[in-house]
Structure formats: structure tokens, C-alpha cells
Design a protein around this motif. Sequence first.
Motif, PDB file in Angstrom:
ATOM      1  N   LEU A  32       0.821  -1.202   0.000  1.00 23.56           N
ATOM      2  CA  LEU A  32       0.000   0.000   0.000  1.00 23.56           C
ATOM      3  C   LEU A  32       0.858   1.257   0.000  1.00 23.56           C
TER       4      LEU A  32
ATOM      5  N   LYS B 213     -17.901   4.247   2.470  1.00 23.88           N
ATOM      6  CA  LYS B 213     -16.729   4.184   3.333  1.00 23.88           C
ATOM      7  C   LYS B 213     -16.883   3.055   4.365  1.00 23.88           C
TER       8      LYS B 213
ATOM      9  N   THR C 292     -13.659   2.059   6.188  1.00 22.26           N
ATOM     10  CA  THR C 292     -12.659   2.576   7.118  1.00 22.26           C
ATOM     11  C   THR C 292     -12.166   3.908   6.552  1.00 22.26           C
TER      12      THR C 292
ATOM     13  N   ARG D 228      -9.611   4.454   4.828  1.00 25.46           N
ATOM     14  CA  ARG D 228      -9.051   4.274   3.484  1.00 25.46           C
ATOM     15  C   ARG D 228      -9.831   3.291   2.616  1.00 25.46           C
ATOM     16  N   TRP D 229     -10.448   2.286   3.207  1.00 26.72           N
ATOM     17  CA  TRP D 229     -11.113   1.242   2.435  1.00 26.72           C
ATOM     18  C   TRP D 229     -12.599   1.559   2.249  1.00 26.72           C
TER      19      TRP D 229
ATOM     20  N   ILE E 111     -13.813  -2.939  -4.742  1.00 28.27           N
ATOM     21  CA  ILE E 111     -13.199  -2.527  -3.486  1.00 28.27           C
ATOM     22  C   ILE E 111     -12.375  -1.265  -3.751  1.00 28.27           C
ATOM     23  N   ASN E 112     -12.659  -0.200  -2.990  1.00 33.17           N
ATOM     24  CA  ASN E 112     -11.948   1.068  -3.119  1.00 33.17           C
ATOM     25  C   ASN E 112     -10.840   1.172  -2.078  1.00 33.17           C
ATOM     26  N   TYR E 113      -9.742   1.821  -2.469  1.00 37.86           N
ATOM     27  CA  TYR E 113      -8.686   2.152  -1.507  1.00 37.86           C
ATOM     28  C   TYR E 113      -8.208   3.569  -1.793  1.00 37.86           C
ATOM     29  N   ASP E 114      -8.270   4.446  -0.787  1.00 34.45           N
ATOM     30  CA  ASP E 114      -7.839   5.829  -0.930  1.00 34.45           C
ATOM     31  C   ASP E 114      -6.322   5.910  -0.791  1.00 34.45           C
TER      32      ASP E 114
ATOM     33  N   THR F 284      -9.446   1.353  -7.419  1.00 33.82           N
ATOM     34  CA  THR F 284     -10.553   0.402  -7.304  1.00 33.82           C
ATOM     35  C   THR F 284     -10.230  -0.864  -8.082  1.00 33.82           C
TER      36      THR F 284
END
Length: 263
Positions: free
Chosen positions: A5, A59, A61, A63-64, A90-93, A101
Motif C-alpha cells: 500500500l 466508506k 474505514t 481508506r477502504w 473494493i476502493n482504496y484511498d 478500485t
Amino acid sequence: MNFILLGLTFACMTCKGILYRIVPGLILLLGWSFVAQAQSERVKDFNHNGWYMYFGDHKLTSRWGLHTELQWRRHNILKDPQQLLVRTGINYDLTPSAMFTLGYGYIETYPYGDFPAADTFPEHRIYQQLQLRNSISRVGLTHRYRLEQRWIKPAGAESSTYLNRARYMLKATLPLIGTSIEAGEPFLAAYDEIFIGFGHNIQRNIFDQNRAYAAMGYKISDAATLELGYLNQIVQKASGTVFEHNHTLQVSLFYNLDFRNDN
């Protein structure tokens, strides 16, 4: 996992300037060069469609998150079926302005238009997406880069055909009241998205399609936004000679929930 990450975040921060400035222009030039080459042999198929869509980025979390999407696409505005699309991911900031994604989509396409498919056929799709946000004065900008791996099974075929496709979308929003879009306020929205096919099974339709869109939007609440607009879609069929010109009514609901424990 943390190292992976961290690496993604660093890569995103270092390449973001290049993506903003260079990649969009290269993609657009490539796509329109194929359109120009095909001008002399085009067969045009004009259609009037209606797309009724829901999008949600929820949202989980800090980030996730989870992406959910449903599109009900109709031919002749509402009368006949065109496509059903269900997509999740699945999204990750990576940063406050960059989101990655990884997702899956199922698409069912029905015969429509003057050059219809032989019958209804399914498509399974995996995609990877990078979405970047920035602004210029009052105009909010979203850059979306997407890669798709597609398994399409035409009617009567014994097995699926594997295809690759790259997409780039640039969307702009402009508040009509104040300097930002707040709950209870209208805004204008517009985007252009180009699709490029690549790989061994792409024949004459390397330029896959282009979508140009303009809409009036309204932010219902902090979580919900509605857009009503017009989409001009040009699709090059696999033959390379038939081009769909689809005039499309587009109704979009964006509804983002926050499931974090601290809310």
C-alpha cells in the motif's frame, strides 16, 4: 501488505502530474485518429436510448470502501431492453485526492438497433481503476483511468471471447451557487470518455467508443446527488464499419454511505 500500500501511494503521488498532463491527450489523439481513418467506410446506426443508473462509494474505514453500481439501459428511451449492468468493487484511498478500485462487472446485452446482435448475450468483466480529483478555480475535475478484462460470449458461441479495453474519462462540475457544491444546491456537469480496445482478439474496432455528456445536477444531501443529462455515444461495432450514434437520456443517482464506527 503495508509495504504494498505504501508503494502504491508513492507511485500515485509521483506519477499523478504526468497522468494529469500527458496521458489524457495521448489517449484522445489515439482514439480520434482511428475515427478519422474509418470516416470513408462508415455505416451509421442512429438510436434513442435511456440509461437509469445508481452509483455508490461507501466508506468502510478511513481508506477502504465498497463500490456498488446498477445501470438499467433501455432502447427507445424506455420501451425496449438494451443492457443491464451490475458492477461492484473494493476502493482504496491512496491519498485524499486519489482512489484505486479493483472490481467485477456483469453485463447482459440485448438485440437493439438496425444492426442487432443475434440474441441476448452475457459479459463478465474485471477492472482496475485509478480516479484522481483536482480543481481549477470553481471547476471540480475528475480524471478516471480504467483497464478492463472482458469475457464476452456471443449468442450461439461455445466459448467466451477475451478482450482488453482501456478507458479515460475527464469530468467537470461547476457550482451554480457559491464556490463549491453544497447540499440543496444545483450544479452543471459534463464529461467525455474514450474507450480503446487492444490485444489479439481486437480486429478493426481499436477505437471502441466515445461518450460526451452534459447535465444539470442537484446535491440532495451530503450523501445523495442527482444528475439529469444528455449523452452522445458513438460506438464502433466489431466489424469496424458500423458506427452507432446513440442519443441517450441519462438519469444518475449517486448515494454514498459512511459505515465507519466513528460516525
